[in-house]
Design a protein around this motif. Structure first.
Motif, PDB file in Angstrom:
ATOM      1  N   LEU A   1     130.333  -8.401  41.318  1.00 51.38           N
ATOM      2  CA  LEU A   1     129.434  -8.020  40.219  1.00 51.38           C
ATOM      3  C   LEU A   1     130.237  -7.311  39.128  1.00 51.38           C
ATOM      4  O   LEU A   1     130.047  -7.577  37.934  1.00 51.38           O
ATOM      5  CB  LEU A   1     128.376  -7.036  40.720  1.00 51.38           C
ATOM      6  N   ALA A   2     131.123  -6.417  39.540  1.00 52.17           N
ATOM      7  CA  ALA A   2     131.945  -5.680  38.568  1.00 52.17           C
ATOM      8  C   ALA A   2     132.697  -6.668  37.670  1.00 52.17           C
ATOM      9  O   ALA A   2     132.658  -6.570  36.438  1.00 52.17           O
ATOM     10  CB  ALA A   2     132.925  -4.749  39.287  1.00 52.17           C
ATOM     11  N   ALA A   3     133.349  -7.637  38.300  1.00 52.04           N
ATOM     12  CA  ALA A   3     134.141  -8.595  37.521  1.00 52.04           C
ATOM     13  C   ALA A   3     133.262  -9.445  36.615  1.00 52.04           C
ATOM     14  O   ALA A   3     133.572  -9.642  35.437  1.00 52.04           O
ATOM     15  CB  ALA A   3     134.935  -9.491  38.468  1.00 52.04           C
TER      16      ALA A   3
ATOM     17  N   LYS B   1     117.657  -6.746  34.180  1.00 53.58           N
ATOM     18  CA  LYS B   1     116.825  -5.684  34.752  1.00 53.58           C
ATOM     19  C   LYS B   1     117.135  -4.333  34.097  1.00 53.58           C
ATOM     20  O   LYS B   1     116.234  -3.530  33.871  1.00 53.58           O
ATOM     21  CB  LYS B   1     117.029  -5.593  36.265  1.00 53.58           C
ATOM     22  N   CYS B   2     118.405  -4.085  33.788  1.00 52.34           N
ATOM     23  CA  CYS B   2     118.781  -2.825  33.125  1.00 52.34           C
ATOM     24  C   CYS B   2     118.125  -2.764  31.745  1.00 52.34           C
ATOM     25  O   CYS B   2     117.597  -1.739  31.335  1.00 52.34           O
ATOM     26  CB  CYS B   2     120.297  -2.727  32.945  1.00 52.34           C
ATOM     27  N   LYS B   3     118.180  -3.886  31.041  1.00 54.07           N
ATOM     28  CA  LYS B   3     117.637  -3.955  29.696  1.00 54.07           C
ATOM     29  C   LYS B   3     116.124  -3.753  29.703  1.00 54.07           C
ATOM     30  O   LYS B   3     115.576  -2.963  28.943  1.00 54.07           O
ATOM     31  CB  LYS B   3     117.976  -5.321  29.081  1.00 54.07           C
ATOM     32  N   GLU B   4     115.471  -4.464  30.628  1.00 57.10           N
ATOM     33  CA  GLU B   4     114.016  -4.360  30.731  1.00 57.10           C
ATOM     34  C   GLU B   4     113.578  -2.933  31.030  1.00 57.10           C
ATOM     35  O   GLU B   4     112.591  -2.441  30.515  1.00 57.10           O
ATOM     36  CB  GLU B   4     113.490  -5.273  31.853  1.00 57.10           C
ATOM     37  N   ALA B   5     114.352  -2.257  31.897  1.00 55.64           N
ATOM     38  CA  ALA B   5     113.979  -0.902  32.291  1.00 55.64           C
ATOM     39  C   ALA B   5     114.487   0.122  31.281  1.00 55.64           C
ATOM     40  O   ALA B   5     114.276   1.311  31.440  1.00 55.64           O
ATOM     41  CB  ALA B   5     114.539  -0.594  33.665  1.00 55.64           C
ATOM     42  N   ASN B   6     115.202  -0.383  30.270  1.00 53.92           N
ATOM     43  CA  ASN B   6     115.723   0.521  29.246  1.00 53.92           C
ATOM     44  C   ASN B   6     116.669   1.575  29.783  1.00 53.92           C
ATOM     45  O   ASN B   6     116.711   2.693  29.299  1.00 53.92           O
ATOM     46  CB  ASN B   6     114.565   1.251  28.563  1.00 53.92           C
TER      47      ASN B   6
ATOM     48  N   LYS C   1     127.886 -14.809  38.991  1.00 60.63           N
ATOM     49  CA  LYS C   1     127.642 -14.786  37.533  1.00 60.63           C
ATOM     50  C   LYS C   1     126.141 -14.683  37.266  1.00 60.63           C
ATOM     51  O   LYS C   1     125.702 -13.943  36.393  1.00 60.63           O
ATOM     52  CB  LYS C   1     128.210 -16.052  36.874  1.00 60.63           C
ATOM     53  N   LYS C   2     125.371 -15.431  38.033  1.00 57.68           N
ATOM     54  CA  LYS C   2     123.907 -15.387  37.877  1.00 57.68           C
ATOM     55  C   LYS C   2     123.358 -14.010  38.248  1.00 57.68           C
ATOM     56  O   LYS C   2     122.479 -13.463  37.580  1.00 57.68           O
ATOM     57  CB  LYS C   2     123.249 -16.440  38.791  1.00 57.68           C
ATOM     58  N   LEU C   3     123.904 -13.440  39.320  1.00 61.55           N
ATOM     59  CA  LEU C   3     123.439 -12.125  39.753  1.00 61.55           C
ATOM     60  C   LEU C   3     123.756 -11.073  38.679  1.00 61.55           C
ATOM     61  O   LEU C   3     122.935 -10.207  38.383  1.00 61.55           O
ATOM     62  CB  LEU C   3     124.085 -11.727  41.096  1.00 61.55           C
ATOM     63  N   ALA C   4     124.949 -11.203  38.068  1.00 64.32           N
ATOM     64  CA  ALA C   4     125.339 -10.266  37.002  1.00 64.32           C
ATOM     65  C   ALA C   4     124.338 -10.340  35.845  1.00 64.32           C
ATOM     66  O   ALA C   4     123.905  -9.313  35.305  1.00 64.32           O
ATOM     67  CB  ALA C   4     126.750 -10.586  36.506  1.00 64.32           C
ATOM     68  N   ALA C   5     123.955 -11.570  35.496  1.00 60.95           N
ATOM     69  CA  ALA C   5     122.997 -11.735  34.396  1.00 60.95           C
ATOM     70  C   ALA C   5     121.656 -11.100  34.771  1.00 60.95           C
ATOM     71  O   ALA C   5     121.012 -10.444  33.942  1.00 60.95           O
ATOM     72  CB  ALA C   5     122.812 -13.221  34.090  1.00 60.95           C
TER      73      ALA C   5
ATOM     74  N   LYS D   1     116.184 -12.840  42.341  1.00 61.28           N
ATOM     75  CA  LYS D   1     115.975 -14.294  42.381  1.00 61.28           C
ATOM     76  C   LYS D   1     117.251 -15.000  42.825  1.00 61.28           C
ATOM     77  O   LYS D   1     117.224 -16.014  43.500  1.00 61.28           O
ATOM     78  CB  LYS D   1     115.550 -14.803  41.002  1.00 61.28           C
ATOM     79  N   THR D   2     118.382 -14.430  42.395  1.00 59.91           N
ATOM     80  CA  THR D   2     119.668 -15.025  42.765  1.00 59.91           C
ATOM     81  C   THR D   2     119.974 -14.749  44.233  1.00 59.91           C
ATOM     82  O   THR D   2     119.866 -13.609  44.681  1.00 59.91           O
ATOM     83  CB  THR D   2     120.799 -14.400  41.921  1.00 59.91           C
ATOM     84  N   GLU D   3     120.361 -15.809  44.945  1.00 58.80           N
ATOM     85  CA  GLU D   3     120.816 -15.640  46.323  1.00 58.80           C
ATOM     86  C   GLU D   3     122.298 -15.987  46.363  1.00 58.80           C
ATOM     87  O   GLU D   3     122.745 -16.878  45.649  1.00 58.80           O
ATOM     88  CB  GLU D   3     120.059 -16.594  47.255  1.00 58.80           C
ATOM     89  N   ILE D   4     123.038 -15.268  47.191  1.00 56.55           N
ATOM     90  CA  ILE D   4     124.465 -15.568  47.305  1.00 56.55           C
ATOM     91  C   ILE D   4     124.689 -16.480  48.510  1.00 56.55           C
ATOM     92  O   ILE D   4     124.383 -16.105  49.638  1.00 56.55           O
ATOM     93  CB  ILE D   4     125.310 -14.269  47.476  1.00 56.55           C
ATOM     94  N   PRO D   5     125.213 -17.686  48.278  1.00 59.94           N
ATOM     95  CA  PRO D   5     125.420 -18.605  49.402  1.00 59.94           C
ATOM     96  C   PRO D   5     126.642 -18.203  50.230  1.00 59.94           C
ATOM     97  O   PRO D   5     127.537 -17.515  49.728  1.00 59.94           O
ATOM     98  CB  PRO D   5     125.696 -19.940  48.700  1.00 59.94           C
TER      99      PRO D   5
END
Ligand SMILES: Nc1ncnc2c1ncn2[C@@H]1O[C@H](COP(=O)(O)OP(=O)(O)OP(=O)(O)O)[C@@H](O)[C@H]1O
Ligand SMILES: [Mg+2]
Length: 261
Positions: free
Chosen positions: A23-25, A253-258, A244-248, A211-215
């Motif tokens: 996630l960091a990367a 979520k950060c944006k929505e929660a302000n 990449k999807k999880l990062a998005a 929603k994102t699952e990591i395979p």
């Protein structure tokens, strides 16, 4: 002002560190400044992101004991927009020494508050425990991500984890919220994976499940021994795509929660 996200689950081997590193990367590649904090004496996040532990002047141990200014322990990585406060076995001593300190669970929070405005996201990779070190991780953060592997024992211990979260929220960290549970090492072909996933989904409100699952992806397990996150080690792999999807999703979520300016 950035947001502090701790990756927590007292169960071992559920992909906390893998999620923290990748996630960091991936968030760094999206142009946000990320600080990874290794809060585990195993130091897996440090090794996995290419840190040579023998060359370290300061580590999370010095930060958590309040012996240095936190920025002194920050080192850069080879990856875009990613810095790390690394950890070594020395941090195990912290678990012991912290017990005699007043406000022992507030040490990491105090330190990170001093540098929070320098990063967009601070990701804390917690150790598999609910002891004083892990409680520092839960106390320091604005949001928690809980990686879960869909195996028979996955739900065991969750009640205990949630009650620790509740206690911290009621005392030292009123703003604490669970950002979400992320399913890791998912193998769609396994019935047991599907069954446990259904069980977990039934136990939590849907907005608490990413929603994102990591395979399950062999490239993800190879990457740490090369000291590289998956999005650098094999950018075309299914694992890289998933992180990449999880990062998005995390940024959304950060944006929505302000919680991020
Ligand atoms: N999606 C995946 N596909 C394949 N292997 C994975 C995946 N995610 C994690 N692993 C592997 O599973 C093992 C455990 O992962 P990781 O070290 O991230 O778990 P952890 O929760 O941090 O463990 P600990 O509790 O010991 O800190 C590692 O060998 C890792 O490479
Ligand atoms: Mg780990």
């Amino acid at each position: 002002m950035g947001v502090i996200i701790s990756i927590v689950n007292q169960k071992g081997g559920v992909a906390k560190t893998t999620t923290a590193i990748n996630l960091a990367a991936a968030i760094g590649q999206k142009g946000k400044k990320v600080l990874l904090v290794d809060l585990d004496p195993q130091g897996n996040a440090s090794t996995g992101i290419g840190v040579n532990k023998r060359e370290l002047k300061y580590t999370t141990y010095d930060v958590i004991m309040g012996e240095i200014r936190p920025e002194e322990a920050v080192i850069s990585t080879n990856f875009k927009n990613v810095w790390i406060i690394p950890a070594t076995q020395a941090l195990a001593e912290g678990e012991i020494r912290l017990t005699s300190i007043k406000n022992k669970t507030l040490q990491l929070k105090k330190a990170l508050l001093q540098i929070k405005d320098k990063y967009d996201i601070i990701l804390v990779d917690c150790l598999p425990s609910l002891g004083v070190l892990a409680l520092n991780g839960i106390t320091a953060c604005d949001r928690m991500i809980i990686p879960m592997q869909c195996e028979p024992y996955s739900l065991e211990g969750v009640a205990e984890l949630l009650s620790s979260v509740k206690r911290v929220k009621a005392s030292t960290n009123k703003g604490l919220q669970i950002m979400g549970i992320v399913f890791t090492m998912v193998n769609k072909k396994l019935t047991i994976n599907k069954d446990v996933q259904q069980q977990i989904k039934a136990s939590f409100p849907s907005e608490l499940i990413f929603k994102t699952e990591i395979p399950r992806n062999v490239k993800i397990s190879e990457a740490p021994s090369h000291g590289e996150p998956i999005t650098y080690y094999d950018p075309a792999s299914s694992g890289a795509e998933a992180y990449k999807k999880l990062a998005a999703e995390v940024l959304k979520k950060c944006k929505e929660a302000n919680v991020m300016l």
